[in-house]
Write a protein that holds these residues in place. Structure first.
Motif, PDB file in Angstrom:
ATOM      1  N   ILE A 168       0.830  -1.203   0.000  1.00 45.13           N
ATOM      2  CA  ILE A 168       0.000   0.000   0.000  1.00 45.13           C
ATOM      3  C   ILE A 168       0.869   1.259   0.000  1.00 45.13           C
ATOM      4  O   ILE A 168       1.980   1.266   0.539  1.00 45.13           O
ATOM      5  N   ALA A 169       0.347   2.302  -0.616  1.00 48.47           N
ATOM      6  CA  ALA A 169       0.935   3.636  -0.550  1.00 48.47           C
ATOM      7  C   ALA A 169      -0.022   4.496   0.263  1.00 48.47           C
ATOM      8  O   ALA A 169      -1.221   4.524  -0.012  1.00 48.47           O
ATOM      9  N   THR A 170       0.471   5.179   1.271  1.00 46.30           N
ATOM     10  CA  THR A 170      -0.411   5.960   2.140  1.00 46.30           C
ATOM     11  C   THR A 170      -0.550   7.380   1.615  1.00 46.30           C
ATOM     12  O   THR A 170       0.333   7.919   0.955  1.00 46.30           O
ATOM     13  N   VAL A 171      -1.679   7.988   1.939  1.00 50.37           N
ATOM     14  CA  VAL A 171      -1.961   9.352   1.486  1.00 50.37           C
ATOM     15  C   VAL A 171      -1.733  10.325   2.640  1.00 50.37           C
ATOM     16  O   VAL A 171      -2.078  10.045   3.786  1.00 50.37           O
ATOM     17  N   TYR A 172      -1.116  11.439   2.348  1.00 48.63           N
ATOM     18  CA  TYR A 172      -0.941  12.509   3.321  1.00 48.63           C
ATOM     19  C   TYR A 172      -0.830  13.832   2.565  1.00 48.63           C
ATOM     20  O   TYR A 172      -0.770  13.865   1.327  1.00 48.63           O
ATOM     21  N   SER A 173      -0.820  14.916   3.288  1.00 46.86           N
ATOM     22  CA  SER A 173      -0.654  16.244   2.713  1.00 46.86           C
ATOM     23  C   SER A 173       0.497  16.914   3.444  1.00 46.86           C
ATOM     24  O   SER A 173       1.270  16.240   4.120  1.00 46.86           O
ATOM     25  N   GLY A 174       0.614  18.236   3.338  1.00 42.24           N
ATOM     26  CA  GLY A 174       1.676  18.877   4.097  1.00 42.24           C
ATOM     27  C   GLY A 174       2.046  20.250   3.611  1.00 42.24           C
ATOM     28  O   GLY A 174       1.616  20.712   2.548  1.00 42.24           O
ATOM     29  N   HIS A 175       2.870  20.905   4.432  1.00 37.62           N
ATOM     30  CA  HIS A 175       3.479  22.178   4.096  1.00 37.62           C
ATOM     31  C   HIS A 175       4.906  21.922   3.608  1.00 37.62           C
ATOM     32  O   HIS A 175       5.698  21.283   4.311  1.00 37.62           O
ATOM     33  N   GLN A 176       5.228  22.410   2.432  1.00 31.07           N
ATOM     34  CA  GLN A 176       6.561  22.262   1.866  1.00 31.07           C
ATOM     35  C   GLN A 176       7.192  23.644   1.740  1.00 31.07           C
ATOM     36  O   GLN A 176       6.633  24.537   1.102  1.00 31.07           O
ATOM     37  N   PHE A 177       8.343  23.817   2.398  1.00 30.64           N
ATOM     38  CA  PHE A 177       9.028  25.111   2.465  1.00 30.64           C
ATOM     39  C   PHE A 177       8.066  26.206   2.948  1.00 30.64           C
ATOM     40  O   PHE A 177       8.073  27.334   2.466  1.00 30.64           O
TER      41      PHE A 177
ATOM     42  N   ASP B 234       2.641   8.840  -0.489  1.00 36.57           N
ATOM     43  CA  ASP B 234       3.836   8.034  -0.790  1.00 36.57           C
ATOM     44  C   ASP B 234       3.995   7.941  -2.308  1.00 36.57           C
ATOM     45  O   ASP B 234       3.419   7.074  -2.955  1.00 36.57           O
ATOM     46  N   GLY B 235       4.792   8.811  -2.857  1.00 34.34           N
ATOM     47  CA  GLY B 235       4.959   8.836  -4.306  1.00 34.34           C
ATOM     48  C   GLY B 235       5.926   7.803  -4.833  1.00 34.34           C
ATOM     49  O   GLY B 235       5.898   7.480  -6.029  1.00 34.34           O
ATOM     50  N   ARG B 236       6.789   7.281  -3.956  1.00 29.57           N
ATOM     51  CA  ARG B 236       7.706   6.220  -4.381  1.00 29.57           C
ATOM     52  C   ARG B 236       8.001   5.241  -3.245  1.00 29.57           C
ATOM     53  O   ARG B 236       9.050   4.595  -3.223  1.00 29.57           O
ATOM     54  N   ALA B 237       7.064   5.175  -2.314  1.00 31.49           N
ATOM     55  CA  ALA B 237       7.229   4.251  -1.185  1.00 31.49           C
ATOM     56  C   ALA B 237       6.015   3.346  -1.087  1.00 31.49           C
ATOM     57  O   ALA B 237       4.882   3.797  -1.235  1.00 31.49           O
TER      58      ALA B 237
ATOM     59  N   THR C  27       3.110   5.248  -7.819  1.00 31.68           N
ATOM     60  CA  THR C  27       1.908   5.015  -7.020  1.00 31.68           C
ATOM     61  C   THR C  27       0.870   6.061  -7.433  1.00 31.68           C
ATOM     62  O   THR C  27       1.181   7.000  -8.172  1.00 31.68           O
ATOM     63  N   PRO C  28      -0.363   5.944  -6.950  1.00 33.56           N
ATOM     64  CA  PRO C  28      -1.349   6.984  -7.263  1.00 33.56           C
ATOM     65  C   PRO C  28      -0.962   8.371  -6.754  1.00 33.56           C
ATOM     66  O   PRO C  28      -1.589   9.365  -7.127  1.00 33.56           O
ATOM     67  N   TYR C  29       0.066   8.450  -5.898  1.00 31.96           N
ATOM     68  CA  TYR C  29       0.480   9.727  -5.320  1.00 31.96           C
ATOM     69  C   TYR C  29       1.818  10.214  -5.880  1.00 31.96           C
ATOM     70  O   TYR C  29       2.434  11.117  -5.311  1.00 31.96           O
ATOM     71  N   SER C  30       2.263   9.629  -6.986  1.00 28.29           N
ATOM     72  CA  SER C  30       3.565  10.008  -7.544  1.00 28.29           C
ATOM     73  C   SER C  30       3.539  11.371  -8.227  1.00 28.29           C
ATOM     74  O   SER C  30       4.591  11.940  -8.502  1.00 28.29           O
TER      75      SER C  30
END
Length: 508
Positions: free
Chosen positions: A84-93, A102-105, A125-128
């Protein structure tokens, strides 16, 4: 061996690691996407950690067989439980980036010991998003070595079981070859997972998924937060406080050893206070508080001296994500109040150990020993002003306390008057503790070997030519960095001039 042949091993066990479905997968499909790895041609072993193999209950002498190679290169799917690839969001810089994931995990599953096993670089993955889902040998070697080096230093971190390679081409700044890193941790949940489900809940004013995630993390990793007398809001506030204090302790470890993370985005922050995602990291050569190790960080947001403040900012993002589960904003603010005193206390405690002063230095409270805080501050200013090599200074100081000869340390300073004044203050405090015990503590605290950029570059160049002997040598040194390792002095020497030209970026 072709990819087709790799899949054709019907006689090999589907999962030689005997993994089960991860506890995270039990949260349901809204938290992840099932995804098979993308096979790689002609996989081969690059490196492995006997220490991590033992953690997983594997036989260190026999586990590296062909079935394991195929599984951990993405060439064999587990029959019972999909990756499985997990979905998350976030602040980048510092900027909200929205959905990431998880784009490559790919999470393969969980060991009998409760450790999650994840492949990094096993394909899209669907998040790549626009990425290829691959990792290259260069950056994978850096992460493999640093995961195990940080553990050797006693710093909380994800671990690395092994690294496999393939001749498959991968385009970065240049054409490189593919690799897959097998990472291990009790959990890979990030601050960004909470941010994702908070953002989802905002759209419909429903936070069931956010609550389910928080309950999962508490049950698995922070059961002490659910005290019988706690209201639900108090339980979630206790979680925020515990994460804050673990993160503060981790940052104290980083700052004391001179480690720069490079990309402290909220999606790279572990909910367990582990060092997570080794991209453009660096251990300081000369001491430079303003050092920026990430070539992509043009604004210097993640400069070395800013790391504690950035961690606190990231915790503010986590606090915001947890607000729907808390009583009010005041409860969130109160939960984060212990960050700074925890960081100060832990940092001073670690610096006291580096100086051989230990518990006798009174670092049990932030203001427990103002003389110690002043001593540390003056030393760091001195090291920065004279651009003194940070690892070598501490190792030489350790030997100087053992021998009584401080001349090798003094030789590191172009202008000695400041050093001599500081040394007098230091010796006054040193006189209050047992000298032999102080020296022993220092030699167990100040490593001889750290993963400097030029050392990583040397083993990468050799590995790209098919020679993994330097990698294995450096791995051995980093697994026990406080030992002398006679005959390997060159690995602990000053960096060569060309080391200053090494650049690492987010694509590394």
């Amino acid at each position: 061996m072709s990819v087709t042949q790799a899949y054709a091993h019907a006689d090999a066990p589907a999962d030689p690691l005997a993994l089960r479905a991860s506890g995270f997968a039990a949260l349901g499909p809204g938290f992840y996407a099932a995804q098979a790895p993308t096979p790689l041609p002609a996989p081969y072993w690059v490196a492995s950690s006997a220490h991590v193999a033992r953690l997983l209950g594997l036989d260190v002498d026999t586990w590296r067989n062909d079935a394991a190679l195929q599984l951990l290169s993405g060439n064999r799917m587990r029959a019972d439980t999909p990756a499985i690839a997990t979905v998350y969001s976030g602040h980048q810089f510092g900027v909200w980036a929205g959905q990431l994931g998880d784009g490559r995990a790919l999470l393969l599953g969980e060991s009998a010991q409760g450790l999650e096993v994840q492949l990094k670089g096993a394909g899209r993955t669907p998040y790549s998003r626009m990425g290829d889902g691959r990792a290259v040998l260069r950056s994978s070697i850096r992460e493999f070595l640093c995961s195990e080096a940080m553990h050797g230093l006693g710093i909380a971190t994800t671990r690395a079981l092994c690294l496999t390679g393939s001749p498959a081409p991968v385009r970065r700044e240049t054409l490189e070859t593919a690799a897959v890193l097998t990472r291990v941790a009790p959990s890979f949940v990030r601050f960004g997972h909470f941010e994702h489900f908070y953002a989802q809940g905002l759209q419909k004013d429903r936070y069931e998924s956010l609550r389910a995630l928080a309950d999962h993390v508490i049950a698995r990793h922070y059961p002490e937060c659910r005290a019988p007398a706690h209201t639900p809001a108090q339980t979630y506030a206790a979680l925020l406080r515990a994460v804050s204090e673990r993160t503060a302790a981790l940052l104290a470890q980083w700052q004391a050893v001179g480690f720069c993370h490079g990309v402290m985005n909220t999606d790279n922050m572990s909910i367990l206070g582990l060092t997570l995602d080794y991209g453009p990291f660096q251990f300081l050569d000369h001491f430079d508080p303003g050092h920026v190790c990430n070539h992509s960080d043009t604004a210097g947001r993640y400069a070395f001296h800013r790391q504690p403040a950035i961690a606190h900012w990231n915790l503010g993002c986590l606090a915001q994500a947890l607000l729907p589960l808390l009583a009010d904003e005041g409860q969130a603010v109160a939960a984060l109040q212990s960050f700074q005193p925890t960081f100060t206390r832990e940092f001073l405690r670690r610096m006291a150990d580096k100086l051989g002063l230990g518990a006798d230095a009174g670092a049990g409270a932030p203001d427990g020993n103002p003389d110690l805080a002043a001593l540390v501050g003056q030393l760091l200013q001195l090291l920065a002003a004279q651009r003194v090599d940070y690892p070598i200074f501490w190792r030489r100081l350790s030997h100087a306390v053992a021998s009584g000869d401080f001349e090798p340390v003094a030789a590191l300073f172009a202008e000695r008057s400041g050093w001599e004044r500081w040394l007098l203050s230091y010796q006054e405090q040193l006189a209050q503790v047992d000298q032999a015990q102080a020296a022993d503590l220092m030699l167990k605290t100040n490593p001889k070997f750290v993963l400097r950029n030029h050392l990583a570059e040397q083993v990468i160049r050799a590995a790209q030519q098919g020679d993994f002997t330097p990698l294995r040598t450096l791995q051995t040194l980093l697994e026990n960095p406080f030992a002398e390792h006679p005959g390997h002095e060159a690995w602990a020497d000053f960096p060569p001039d060309w080391a200053a030209s090494i650049t690492v970026s987010c694509s590394s």
